[in-house]
Design an enzyme around this catalytic site. Structure first.
Site, PDB file in Angstrom:
ATOM      1  N   TYR A 134       0.827  -1.203   0.000  1.00  0.00           N
ATOM      2  CA  TYR A 134       0.000   0.000   0.000  1.00  0.00           C
ATOM      3  C   TYR A 134       0.864   1.256   0.000  1.00  0.00           C
ATOM      4  CZ  TYR A 134      -3.371   3.550   1.448  1.00  0.00           C
ATOM      5  OH  TYR A 134      -4.135   4.682   1.535  1.00  0.00           O
ATOM      6  N   VAL A 142      -5.220  -1.563   8.125  1.00  0.00           N
ATOM      7  CA  VAL A 142      -6.491  -2.284   8.010  1.00  0.00           C
ATOM      8  C   VAL A 142      -6.625  -2.714   6.554  1.00  0.00           C
ATOM      9  CG1 VAL A 142      -9.007  -2.119   8.220  1.00  0.00           C
ATOM     10  CG2 VAL A 142      -7.543  -0.974   9.899  1.00  0.00           C
ATOM     11  N   GLY A 183     -13.174   1.800   6.711  1.00  0.00           N
ATOM     12  CA  GLY A 183     -14.375   2.621   6.789  1.00  0.00           C
ATOM     13  C   GLY A 183     -15.410   2.112   7.772  1.00  0.00           C
ATOM     14  N   GLY A 215     -14.457   1.405  11.082  1.00  0.00           N
ATOM     15  CA  GLY A 215     -14.041   1.742  12.454  1.00  0.00           C
ATOM     16  C   GLY A 215     -12.949   0.872  13.056  1.00  0.00           C
ATOM     17  N   ILE A 216     -12.376  -0.038  12.280  1.00  0.00           N
ATOM     18  CA  ILE A 216     -11.357  -0.929  12.849  1.00  0.00           C
ATOM     19  C   ILE A 216     -10.087  -0.148  13.208  1.00  0.00           C
ATOM     20  CG2 ILE A 216      -9.876  -2.937  12.387  1.00  0.00           C
ATOM     21  CD1 ILE A 216     -12.164  -4.069  10.687  1.00  0.00           C
ATOM     22  N   TYR A 255      -6.612  11.009  11.071  1.00  0.00           N
ATOM     23  CA  TYR A 255      -5.837  11.382  12.264  1.00  0.00           C
ATOM     24  C   TYR A 255      -6.223  12.756  12.775  1.00  0.00           C
ATOM     25  CZ  TYR A 255      -3.027   7.349  10.890  1.00  0.00           C
ATOM     26  OH  TYR A 255      -2.622   6.095  10.557  1.00  0.00           O
TER      27      TYR A 255
END
Lengths: 171, 171
Positions: free
Chosen positions: B32, B94, B100, B102-103, B138
Protein backbone atom coordinates in the site's frame (compact mmCIF):
# COMPACT_ATOMS: atom_id res chain seq x y z
CA UNK A 1 41.64 12.09 21.59
CA UNK A 2 39.37 15.08 22.17
CA UNK A 3 40.49 17.50 24.85
CA UNK A 4 39.02 20.86 25.84
CA UNK A 5 40.96 23.09 28.24
CA UNK A 6 43.34 20.15 28.42
CA UNK A 7 40.67 17.91 29.97
CA UNK A 8 40.27 14.55 28.21
CA UNK A 9 36.80 13.61 26.93
CA UNK A 10 35.14 10.58 28.49
CA UNK A 11 31.85 9.13 27.29
CA UNK A 12 30.14 6.97 29.89
CA UNK A 13 26.88 5.09 30.25
CA UNK A 14 24.78 7.02 32.76
CA UNK A 15 23.76 5.45 36.05
CA UNK A 16 21.17 6.43 38.65
CA UNK A 17 23.74 8.69 40.34
CA UNK A 18 23.83 10.82 37.18
CA UNK A 19 20.13 11.77 37.29
CA UNK A 20 20.74 15.34 38.58
CA UNK A 21 23.28 15.91 35.78
CA UNK A 22 20.89 14.45 33.18
CA UNK A 23 18.00 16.67 34.31
CA UNK A 24 20.16 19.77 34.26
CA UNK A 25 21.31 18.98 30.70
CA UNK A 26 17.71 18.28 29.59
CA UNK A 27 16.77 21.75 30.88
CA UNK A 28 19.65 23.37 28.99
CA UNK A 29 18.59 21.63 25.79
CA UNK A 30 15.00 22.78 26.28
CA UNK A 31 16.18 26.36 26.66
CA UNK A 32 18.17 26.08 23.43
CA UNK A 33 15.09 24.73 21.66
CA UNK A 34 12.97 27.56 23.13
CA UNK A 35 10.81 24.94 24.82
CA UNK A 36 11.88 25.35 28.47
CA UNK A 37 8.24 25.77 29.54
CA UNK A 38 7.56 22.18 28.45
CA UNK A 39 9.98 20.53 30.90
CA UNK A 40 8.01 18.89 33.71
CA UNK A 41 10.43 16.01 34.40
CA UNK A 42 11.84 15.79 37.94
CA UNK A 43 14.72 13.80 39.40
CA UNK A 44 12.23 11.41 41.02
CA UNK A 45 10.42 10.79 37.73
CA UNK A 46 13.69 10.21 35.81
CA UNK A 47 14.97 7.79 38.47
CA UNK A 48 11.82 5.73 37.99
CA UNK A 49 11.57 5.83 34.18
CA UNK A 50 15.31 5.60 33.33
CA UNK A 51 16.61 3.41 36.17
CA UNK A 52 13.52 1.72 37.65
CA UNK A 53 12.02 -1.72 37.00
CA UNK A 54 11.43 -0.90 33.35
CA UNK A 55 14.08 1.26 31.72
CA UNK A 56 12.49 3.19 28.89
CA UNK A 57 15.63 4.87 27.56
CA UNK A 58 19.40 4.87 27.91
CA UNK A 59 21.78 7.80 28.34
CA UNK A 60 25.39 8.40 27.31
CA UNK A 61 27.12 11.26 29.13
CA UNK A 62 30.11 13.20 27.83
CA UNK A 63 32.45 14.46 30.54
CA UNK A 64 35.49 16.73 30.24
CA UNK A 65 37.35 15.79 33.39
CA UNK A 66 34.63 15.88 36.03
CA UNK A 67 32.45 18.43 34.25
CA UNK A 68 29.45 17.27 32.16
CA UNK A 69 29.75 18.54 28.58
CA UNK A 70 26.79 16.90 26.84
CA UNK A 71 24.57 13.84 26.53
CA UNK A 72 22.73 11.52 24.19
CA UNK A 73 19.44 9.91 25.26
CA UNK A 74 18.06 7.11 23.12
CA UNK A 75 15.65 4.19 22.99
CA UNK A 76 15.01 1.30 20.65
CA UNK A 77 12.64 1.80 17.76
CA UNK A 78 11.53 -1.02 15.46
CA UNK A 79 11.32 -1.37 11.70
CA UNK A 80 8.71 -3.83 10.49
CA UNK A 81 10.21 -3.85 6.99
CA UNK A 82 13.59 -4.94 8.39
CA UNK A 83 12.08 -6.94 11.25
CA UNK A 84 14.81 -5.45 13.43
CA UNK A 85 15.19 -2.81 16.10
CA UNK A 86 16.62 0.60 15.37
CA UNK A 87 18.01 3.26 17.65
CA UNK A 88 16.08 6.48 18.04
CA UNK A 89 18.13 9.34 19.40
CA UNK A 90 15.68 11.47 21.34
CA UNK A 91 18.17 14.10 22.54
CA UNK A 92 21.70 15.02 21.50
CA UNK A 93 23.11 18.01 23.34
CA UNK A 94 26.52 19.58 23.77
CA UNK A 95 26.99 22.64 25.98
CA UNK A 96 27.49 25.80 23.87
CA UNK A 97 31.02 26.44 25.19
CA UNK A 98 32.12 22.95 24.09
CA UNK A 99 30.64 22.91 20.59
CA UNK A 100 32.74 22.62 17.47
CA UNK A 101 35.38 20.30 18.93
CA UNK A 102 33.78 16.98 17.98
CA UNK A 103 31.88 15.94 21.10
CA UNK A 104 28.57 15.62 19.21
CA UNK A 105 30.21 13.49 16.54
CA UNK A 106 31.81 11.34 19.24
CA UNK A 107 28.45 10.78 20.93
CA UNK A 108 26.82 9.90 17.61
CA UNK A 109 29.73 7.61 16.77
CA UNK A 110 29.33 5.74 20.05
CA UNK A 111 25.65 5.35 19.27
CA UNK A 112 26.44 4.05 15.79
CA UNK A 113 28.83 1.48 17.31
CA UNK A 114 26.11 0.46 19.71
CA UNK A 115 23.61 0.22 16.84
CA UNK A 116 26.00 -2.08 14.96
CA UNK A 117 26.63 -4.25 18.02
CA UNK A 118 22.88 -4.61 18.60
CA UNK A 119 22.07 -5.44 14.96
CA UNK A 120 20.04 -2.27 14.49
CA UNK A 121 19.14 -1.31 10.94
CA UNK A 122 18.48 2.36 11.55
CA UNK A 123 19.75 5.24 13.60
CA UNK A 124 17.26 8.11 13.57
CA UNK A 125 16.51 11.40 15.25
CA UNK A 126 14.33 14.48 14.69
CA UNK A 127 15.62 18.01 14.13
CA UNK A 128 13.82 21.33 14.41
CA UNK A 129 13.63 22.74 10.90
CA UNK A 130 15.20 26.09 11.89
CA UNK A 131 18.24 24.43 13.49
CA UNK A 132 20.61 24.97 10.55
CA UNK A 133 23.88 24.26 12.43
CA UNK A 134 22.62 20.80 13.45
CA UNK A 135 21.15 20.06 10.03
CA UNK A 136 24.49 20.81 8.37
CA UNK A 137 26.27 18.54 10.84
CA UNK A 138 23.84 15.66 10.25
CA UNK A 139 24.04 15.97 6.48
CA UNK A 140 27.85 15.88 6.71
CA UNK A 141 27.48 12.42 8.31
CA UNK A 142 25.38 11.23 5.38
CA UNK A 143 22.03 11.30 7.21
CA UNK A 144 18.96 11.47 4.97
CA UNK A 145 16.01 13.77 5.80
CA UNK A 146 12.76 11.79 5.78
CA UNK A 147 10.91 14.67 4.13
CA UNK A 148 8.08 12.52 2.83
CA UNK A 149 6.85 11.72 6.37
CA UNK A 150 5.14 13.85 9.03
CA UNK A 151 4.78 12.79 12.66
CA UNK A 152 1.35 13.19 14.25
CA UNK A 153 0.95 13.40 18.01
CA UNK A 154 -1.80 12.93 20.58
CA UNK A 155 -1.12 14.13 24.12
CA UNK A 156 -2.61 14.05 27.65
CA UNK A 157 -6.36 14.65 27.52
CA UNK A 158 -6.72 13.52 23.91
CA UNK A 159 -5.18 10.15 24.81
CA UNK A 160 -7.46 9.88 27.82
CA UNK A 161 -10.59 10.62 25.79
CA UNK A 162 -9.72 8.22 22.98
CA UNK A 163 -8.82 5.46 25.46
CA UNK A 164 -12.03 5.96 27.46
CA UNK A 165 -14.14 5.88 24.28
CA UNK A 166 -12.42 2.65 23.22
CA UNK A 167 -13.06 1.05 26.58
CA UNK A 168 -16.72 2.07 26.57
CA UNK A 169 -16.95 0.56 23.06
CA UNK A 170 -18.25 3.89 21.77
CA UNK A 171 -16.92 3.53 18.26
CA UNK B 1 -19.77 -3.58 18.56
CA UNK B 2 -18.12 -3.59 15.14
CA UNK B 3 -19.15 -6.38 12.79
CA UNK B 4 -18.27 -6.93 9.17
CA UNK B 5 -20.10 -9.62 7.21
CA UNK B 6 -21.71 -10.38 10.57
CA UNK B 7 -18.36 -11.41 12.07
CA UNK B 8 -17.62 -9.71 15.41
CA UNK B 9 -14.38 -7.74 15.71
CA UNK B 10 -11.83 -9.01 18.20
CA UNK B 11 -8.61 -7.16 19.04
CA UNK B 12 -5.98 -9.39 20.61
CA UNK B 13 -2.38 -9.10 21.75
CA UNK B 14 -0.28 -11.04 19.26
CA UNK B 15 1.71 -14.08 20.34
CA UNK B 16 4.50 -16.03 18.68
CA UNK B 17 1.91 -18.18 16.87
CA UNK B 18 0.71 -15.05 15.05
CA UNK B 19 4.06 -14.33 13.35
CA UNK B 20 2.97 -15.62 9.90
CA UNK B 21 -0.14 -13.43 10.06
CA UNK B 22 1.92 -10.42 11.19
CA UNK B 23 4.42 -10.83 8.36
CA UNK B 24 1.68 -11.17 5.78
CA UNK B 25 0.03 -7.96 7.04
CA UNK B 26 3.39 -6.14 7.06
CA UNK B 27 3.81 -7.09 3.40
CA UNK B 28 0.31 -5.82 2.54
CA UNK B 29 1.05 -2.50 4.25
CA UNK B 30 4.34 -2.18 2.36
CA UNK B 31 2.50 -2.71 -0.91
CA UNK B 32 0.00 0.00 0.00
CA UNK B 33 2.88 2.38 0.81
CA UNK B 34 4.59 1.45 -2.48
CA UNK B 35 7.57 0.19 -0.49
CA UNK B 36 7.21 -3.58 -0.94
CA UNK B 37 10.80 -3.83 -2.19
CA UNK B 38 12.02 -2.71 1.26
CA UNK B 39 10.56 -5.68 3.19
CA UNK B 40 13.36 -8.04 4.19
CA UNK B 41 11.82 -9.31 7.44
CA UNK B 42 11.24 -13.06 7.68
CA UNK B 43 9.22 -15.17 10.12
CA UNK B 44 12.45 -16.27 11.83
CA UNK B 45 13.63 -12.69 12.30
CA UNK B 46 10.26 -11.55 13.66
CA UNK B 47 10.09 -14.49 16.09
CA UNK B 48 13.44 -13.39 17.50
CA UNK B 49 12.88 -9.63 17.63
CA UNK B 50 9.19 -9.60 18.67
CA UNK B 51 9.01 -12.71 20.86
CA UNK B 52 12.62 -13.53 21.78
CA UNK B 53 14.65 -12.67 24.89
CA UNK B 54 14.31 -8.97 24.23
CA UNK B 55 10.98 -7.88 22.77
CA UNK B 56 11.49 -4.72 20.78
CA UNK B 57 7.87 -4.06 19.87
CA UNK B 58 4.32 -5.21 20.62
CA UNK B 59 1.51 -6.06 18.21
CA UNK B 60 -2.28 -5.82 18.43
CA UNK B 61 -4.17 -7.88 15.88
CA UNK B 62 -7.71 -7.19 14.69
CA UNK B 63 -9.68 -10.30 13.73
CA UNK B 64 -13.10 -10.61 12.14
CA UNK B 65 -14.05 -14.10 13.21
CA UNK B 66 -10.94 -16.10 12.40
CA UNK B 67 -9.76 -13.81 9.58
CA UNK B 68 -7.07 -11.17 10.24
CA UNK B 69 -8.36 -7.69 9.34
CA UNK B 70 -5.52 -5.43 10.46
CA UNK B 71 -2.83 -4.73 13.03
CA UNK B 72 -1.05 -2.11 15.08
CA UNK B 73 2.64 -2.50 15.90
CA UNK B 74 4.14 -0.18 18.51
CA UNK B 75 7.04 0.38 20.88
CA UNK B 76 7.81 2.73 23.74
CA UNK B 77 9.38 6.07 22.97
CA UNK B 78 10.58 8.47 25.66
CA UNK B 79 10.06 12.18 26.24
CA UNK B 80 12.86 13.86 28.21
CA UNK B 81 10.72 16.95 28.77
CA UNK B 82 8.00 14.83 30.42
CA UNK B 83 10.46 12.29 31.86
CA UNK B 84 7.98 9.64 30.80
CA UNK B 85 7.59 7.01 28.11
CA UNK B 86 5.36 7.50 25.12
CA UNK B 87 3.90 5.07 22.64
CA UNK B 88 5.14 5.19 19.08
CA UNK B 89 2.83 3.51 16.61
CA UNK B 90 5.12 2.18 13.89
CA UNK B 91 2.41 0.55 11.75
CA UNK B 92 -1.36 0.84 11.65
CA UNK B 93 -2.98 -1.17 8.90
CA UNK B 94 -6.49 -2.28 8.01
CA UNK B 95 -7.14 -4.45 4.96
CA UNK B 96 -8.72 -2.42 2.15
CA UNK B 97 -11.96 -4.45 2.14
CA UNK B 98 -12.50 -3.70 5.85
CA UNK B 99 -11.80 0.03 5.84
CA UNK B 100 -14.38 2.62 6.79
CA UNK B 101 -16.09 0.55 9.47
CA UNK B 102 -14.04 1.74 12.45
CA UNK B 103 -11.36 -0.93 12.85
CA UNK B 104 -8.51 1.62 12.65
CA UNK B 105 -10.18 3.82 15.24
CA UNK B 106 -10.69 0.79 17.46
CA UNK B 107 -7.02 -0.18 17.20
CA UNK B 108 -5.93 3.40 17.97
CA UNK B 109 -8.40 3.54 20.86
CA UNK B 110 -6.95 0.37 22.36
CA UNK B 111 -3.50 1.90 22.07
CA UNK B 112 -4.70 5.10 23.74
CA UNK B 113 -6.12 3.04 26.62
CA UNK B 114 -2.81 1.23 26.91
CA UNK B 115 -0.94 4.57 26.83
CA UNK B 116 -3.12 5.83 29.69
CA UNK B 117 -2.63 2.64 31.72
CA UNK B 118 1.15 2.86 31.26
CA UNK B 119 1.36 6.57 32.18
CA UNK B 120 2.52 7.55 28.69
CA UNK B 121 2.44 11.25 27.84
CA UNK B 122 2.40 10.88 24.07
CA UNK B 123 0.98 8.70 21.35
CA UNK B 124 2.75 9.33 18.04
CA UNK B 125 3.10 7.95 14.57
CA UNK B 126 4.40 9.04 11.15
CA UNK B 127 2.29 9.42 8.02
CA UNK B 128 3.36 9.61 4.39
CA UNK B 129 2.52 13.13 3.22
CA UNK B 130 0.51 11.91 0.22
CA UNK B 131 -1.71 9.66 2.34
CA UNK B 132 -4.69 12.02 2.49
CA UNK B 133 -7.27 9.49 3.72
CA UNK B 134 -5.12 8.66 6.76
CA UNK B 135 -4.26 12.31 7.44
CA UNK B 136 -7.96 13.22 7.49
CA UNK B 137 -8.66 10.36 9.89
CA UNK B 138 -5.84 11.38 12.26
CA UNK B 139 -6.86 15.02 12.29
CA UNK B 140 -10.43 13.98 13.13
CA UNK B 141 -9.02 12.40 16.31
CA UNK B 142 -7.35 15.69 17.26
CA UNK B 143 -3.80 14.62 16.38
CA UNK B 144 -1.36 17.47 15.74
CA UNK B 145 1.13 17.35 12.83
CA UNK B 146 4.67 17.99 14.11
CA UNK B 147 5.46 20.08 11.03
CA UNK B 148 8.38 21.90 12.65
CA UNK B 149 10.43 18.69 12.93
CA UNK B 150 12.15 16.52 10.31
CA UNK B 151 13.47 13.03 11.01
CA UNK B 152 17.00 12.22 9.80
CA UNK B 153 18.09 8.64 9.24
CA UNK B 154 21.36 6.71 8.96
CA UNK B 155 21.17 3.15 7.67
CA UNK B 156 23.33 0.03 7.18
CA UNK B 157 26.76 0.98 5.84
CA UNK B 158 26.60 4.54 7.14
CA UNK B 159 26.03 3.25 10.67
CA UNK B 160 28.90 0.78 10.27
CA UNK B 161 31.31 3.46 9.04
CA UNK B 162 30.42 5.95 11.76
CA UNK B 163 30.66 3.27 14.46
CA UNK B 164 34.02 2.02 13.19
CA UNK B 165 35.39 5.57 13.07
CA UNK B 166 34.24 6.14 16.65
CA UNK B 167 35.87 2.94 17.84
CA UNK B 168 39.15 3.78 16.09
CA UNK B 169 38.98 7.20 17.80
CA UNK B 170 39.23 8.84 14.39
CA UNK B 171 37.30 11.97 15.27
Amino acid sequence: MIRTNNEPLRIVTATKADVPVILSLIRELAEYERLAHEVVATEEILEETLFGDRRYAEVLLAYLGDAPAGYALFFHSFSTFLGRPGIYLEDLYVKPQHRGCGIGTKLLGRLAKLASDRMCGRLEWAVLNWNEPSIGFYKSLGARPMNEWTVYRLTGDQIGRLGAAAQADKF
